[in-house]
Scaffold this motif. Structure first.
Motif, mmCIF file in Angstrom:
data_model
loop_
_atom_site.group_PDB
_atom_site.id
_atom_site.type_symbol
_atom_site.label_atom_id
_atom_site.label_comp_id
_atom_site.label_asym_id
_atom_site.label_seq_id
_atom_site.Cartn_x
_atom_site.Cartn_y
_atom_site.Cartn_z
ATOM 1 N N PHE A 65 0.786 -1.379 0.038
ATOM 2 C CA PHE A 65 -0.051 -0.162 0.084
ATOM 3 C C PHE A 65 0.903 1.240 -0.058
ATOM 4 O O PHE A 65 0.552 2.343 -0.859
ATOM 5 N N LEU A 66 1.954 1.289 0.943
ATOM 6 C CA LEU A 66 2.834 2.262 0.765
ATOM 7 C C LEU A 66 3.595 2.562 -0.488
ATOM 8 O O LEU A 66 3.510 3.963 -0.921
ATOM 9 N N ILE A 67 3.985 1.488 -1.029
ATOM 10 C CA ILE A 67 4.776 1.606 -2.350
ATOM 11 C C ILE A 67 3.677 2.199 -3.472
ATOM 12 O O ILE A 67 4.207 2.907 -4.402
ATOM 13 N N ILE A 68 2.726 1.643 -3.355
ATOM 14 C CA ILE A 68 1.611 2.305 -4.537
ATOM 15 C C ILE A 68 1.301 3.764 -4.375
ATOM 16 O O ILE A 68 1.000 4.470 -5.047
ATOM 17 N N LEU A 69 1.091 4.154 -2.746
ATOM 18 C CA LEU A 69 0.833 5.501 -2.357
ATOM 19 C C LEU A 69 1.699 6.492 -2.806
ATOM 20 O O LEU A 69 1.554 7.579 -2.985
ATOM 21 N N ASP A 70 3.076 6.073 -2.571
ATOM 22 C CA ASP A 70 4.087 7.135 -2.642
ATOM 23 C C ASP A 70 4.036 7.742 -3.872
ATOM 24 O O ASP A 70 4.200 8.917 -3.903
ATOM 25 N N PRO A 71 4.021 7.108 -5.041
ATOM 26 C CA PRO A 71 4.280 7.809 -6.288
ATOM 27 C C PRO A 71 2.968 8.744 -6.497
ATOM 28 O O PRO A 71 3.020 9.931 -6.923
ATOM 29 N N LEU A 72 1.880 8.290 -5.867
ATOM 30 C CA LEU A 72 0.535 9.269 -5.996
ATOM 31 C C LEU A 72 0.804 10.374 -5.155
ATOM 32 O O LEU A 72 0.398 11.539 -5.633
ATOM 33 N N LEU A 73 1.196 10.263 -3.912
ATOM 34 C CA LEU A 73 1.523 11.522 -3.103
ATOM 35 C C LEU A 73 2.630 12.460 -3.853
ATOM 36 O O LEU A 73 2.259 13.720 -3.883
ATOM 37 N N ASN A 74 3.728 11.658 -4.286
ATOM 38 C CA ASN A 74 4.618 12.642 -4.903
ATOM 39 C C ASN A 74 4.075 13.427 -6.041
ATOM 40 O O ASN A 74 4.536 14.597 -6.297
ATOM 41 N N LYS B 276 3.704 17.526 -6.046
ATOM 42 C CA LYS B 276 4.632 18.519 -6.758
ATOM 43 C C LYS B 276 3.782 18.892 -8.047
ATOM 44 O O LYS B 276 4.046 20.082 -8.617
ATOM 45 N N GLY B 277 2.694 18.463 -8.413
ATOM 46 C CA GLY B 277 1.446 19.120 -9.338
ATOM 47 C C GLY B 277 1.047 20.188 -8.808
ATOM 48 O O GLY B 277 0.625 21.013 -9.454
ATOM 49 N N SER B 278 0.642 20.226 -7.422
ATOM 50 C CA SER B 278 -0.079 21.285 -6.969
ATOM 51 C C SER B 278 0.726 22.160 -6.515
ATOM 52 O O SER B 278 0.380 23.226 -5.711
ATOM 53 N N TYR B 279 2.137 22.122 -6.561
ATOM 54 C CA TYR B 279 2.774 23.350 -6.150
ATOM 55 C C TYR B 279 3.058 24.499 -6.558
ATOM 56 O O TYR B 279 2.880 24.725 -7.645
ATOM 57 N N GLN B 280 2.538 25.558 -5.902
ATOM 58 C CA GLN B 280 2.652 26.922 -6.265
ATOM 59 C C GLN B 280 3.291 27.973 -5.397
ATOM 60 O O GLN B 280 3.128 27.787 -4.232
ATOM 61 N N GLU B 281 4.229 28.676 -5.883
ATOM 62 C CA GLU B 281 4.973 29.483 -4.967
ATOM 63 C C GLU B 281 3.962 30.577 -4.462
ATOM 64 O O GLU B 281 3.355 31.359 -5.084
ATOM 65 N N HIS B 282 4.050 30.736 -3.174
ATOM 66 C CA HIS B 282 3.034 31.819 -2.478
ATOM 67 C C HIS B 282 3.811 32.945 -1.917
ATOM 68 O O HIS B 282 5.048 32.847 -1.441
ATOM 69 N N THR B 283 3.629 34.352 -2.530
ATOM 70 C CA THR B 283 4.222 35.347 -2.125
ATOM 71 C C THR B 283 3.576 36.168 -1.099
ATOM 72 O O THR B 283 4.197 36.484 -0.164
ATOM 73 N N ASN C 241 0.323 18.379 1.848
ATOM 74 C CA ASN C 241 1.445 19.343 1.572
ATOM 75 C C ASN C 241 2.565 19.107 2.588
ATOM 76 O O ASN C 241 3.723 19.068 2.464
ATOM 77 N N ARG C 242 1.888 19.083 3.919
ATOM 78 C CA ARG C 242 2.775 18.893 5.053
ATOM 79 C C ARG C 242 3.652 17.567 5.181
ATOM 80 O O ARG C 242 4.660 17.591 5.168
ATOM 81 N N VAL C 243 3.001 16.401 4.753
ATOM 82 C CA VAL C 243 3.706 15.283 4.541
ATOM 83 C C VAL C 243 4.850 15.223 3.270
ATOM 84 O O VAL C 243 5.955 14.838 3.564
ATOM 85 N N GLY C 244 4.430 15.886 2.399
ATOM 86 C CA GLY C 244 5.204 16.089 1.175
ATOM 87 C C GLY C 244 6.607 16.609 1.570
ATOM 88 O O GLY C 244 7.635 16.694 1.269
ATOM 89 N N HIS C 245 6.279 17.993 2.407
ATOM 90 C CA HIS C 245 7.226 19.110 2.648
ATOM 91 C C HIS C 245 8.158 18.360 3.565
ATOM 92 O O HIS C 245 9.373 18.386 3.614
ATOM 93 N N GLN C 246 7.715 17.340 4.481
ATOM 94 C CA GLN C 246 8.449 16.724 5.447
ATOM 95 C C GLN C 246 9.343 15.852 4.878
ATOM 96 O O GLN C 246 10.628 15.444 4.967
ATOM 97 N N GLN C 247 8.681 15.234 3.940
ATOM 98 C CA GLN C 247 9.570 14.163 3.082
ATOM 99 C C GLN C 247 10.655 14.607 2.148
ATOM 100 O O GLN C 247 11.547 14.190 2.098
ATOM 101 N N ASP C 248 10.252 15.884 1.568
ATOM 102 C CA ASP C 248 11.428 16.480 0.771
ATOM 103 C C ASP C 248 12.478 17.291 1.829
ATOM 104 O O ASP C 248 13.598 16.958 1.363
ATOM 105 N N LYS C 249 12.149 17.617 2.874
ATOM 106 C CA LYS C 249 13.066 18.023 3.807
ATOM 107 C C LYS C 249 13.915 16.874 4.271
ATOM 108 O O LYS C 249 15.149 17.064 4.448
ATOM 109 N N TRP C 250 13.297 15.513 4.621
ATOM 110 C CA TRP C 250 14.122 14.581 4.992
ATOM 111 C C TRP C 250 15.315 14.043 3.996
ATOM 112 O O TRP C 250 16.290 13.772 4.079
#
Length: 190
Positions: free
Chosen positions: A118-127, A131-138, A162-171
């Motif tokens: 389940f986690l292996i299938i979910l990881d590409p969907l989360l990423n 990444k597709g919904s990321y927009q720079e906020h000013t 977004n928090r999960v993705g941000h923590q994953q990218d940070k790690w």
């Protein structure tokens, strides 16, 4: 998923229903030297030991109750010389508990494998979604007032992802930095 659970149920039922003679809860186990050590024949080596397992009462767990009924004819009157060399032990164990523990271990491993898949299938969907919904906020105040309450509801839903993705990218960045420091600079981060 249901097929896997059905197969596991069938397997566990088969384990409970199958019982063999060598897996009795109570048994007598005798270990004796080879018959050739007493009969002076050279058919087998003198170092070989033979194991006899029989289901008998504890009082009959000895050479007379287990071994002589099987090989008494082959000993030809040398029973008194052969029997003291045999070690007989009465074993009492609970195979039901052993079966339950094995089934529980199989279930836990199966659940962990399903969770890993389940986690292996979910990881590409989360990423992809992050990444597709990321927009720079000013300026968040201007965008929030312009979008209204609809933006607020969507931000609450995406906030967790977004928090999960941000923590994953940070790690991942920290791991890359640590690898670079260890292998290239030979230093460690604090």
């Amino acid at each position: 998923m249901r097929e896997i659970l059905a197969l596991l149920c069938i397997f566990s039922c088969c384990v409970f229903l199958s019982q063999a003679q060598s897996y009795d809860d109570k048994r007598c186990k005798c270990i004796c030297p080879s018959i050739s050590s007493v009969t002076n024949s050279t058919e087998t080596s003198h170092m070989a030991r033979i194991m006899y397992i029989t289901n008998v009462p504890p009082k009959k767990c000895n050479c007379d109750g287990v071994i002589l009924p099987r090989i008494g004819r082959e000993l030809q009157g040398k029973e008194q010389e052969f029997c003291p060399r045999c070690e007989c032990k009465y074993e009492n164990r609970n195979t039901g508990i052993i079966k339950v523990v094995v089934i529980i271990v199989i279930w836990v491993i199966s659940i962990l494998v399903i969770y890993m898949a389940f986690l292996i299938i979910l990881d590409p969907l989360l990423n992809k979604r992050i990444k597709g919904s990321y927009q720079e906020h000013t300026n968040e105040d201007d965008e929030a007032s312009a979008a209204g309450p609809m933006y607020h509801n969507m931000s609450l839903r995406g906030n967790v992802l977004n928090r999960v993705g941000h923590q994953q990218d940070k790690w991942k960045k920290q791991v890359k930095e640590q690898r670079r420091n260890i292998y290239d600079r030979h230093t460690m981060l604090n």
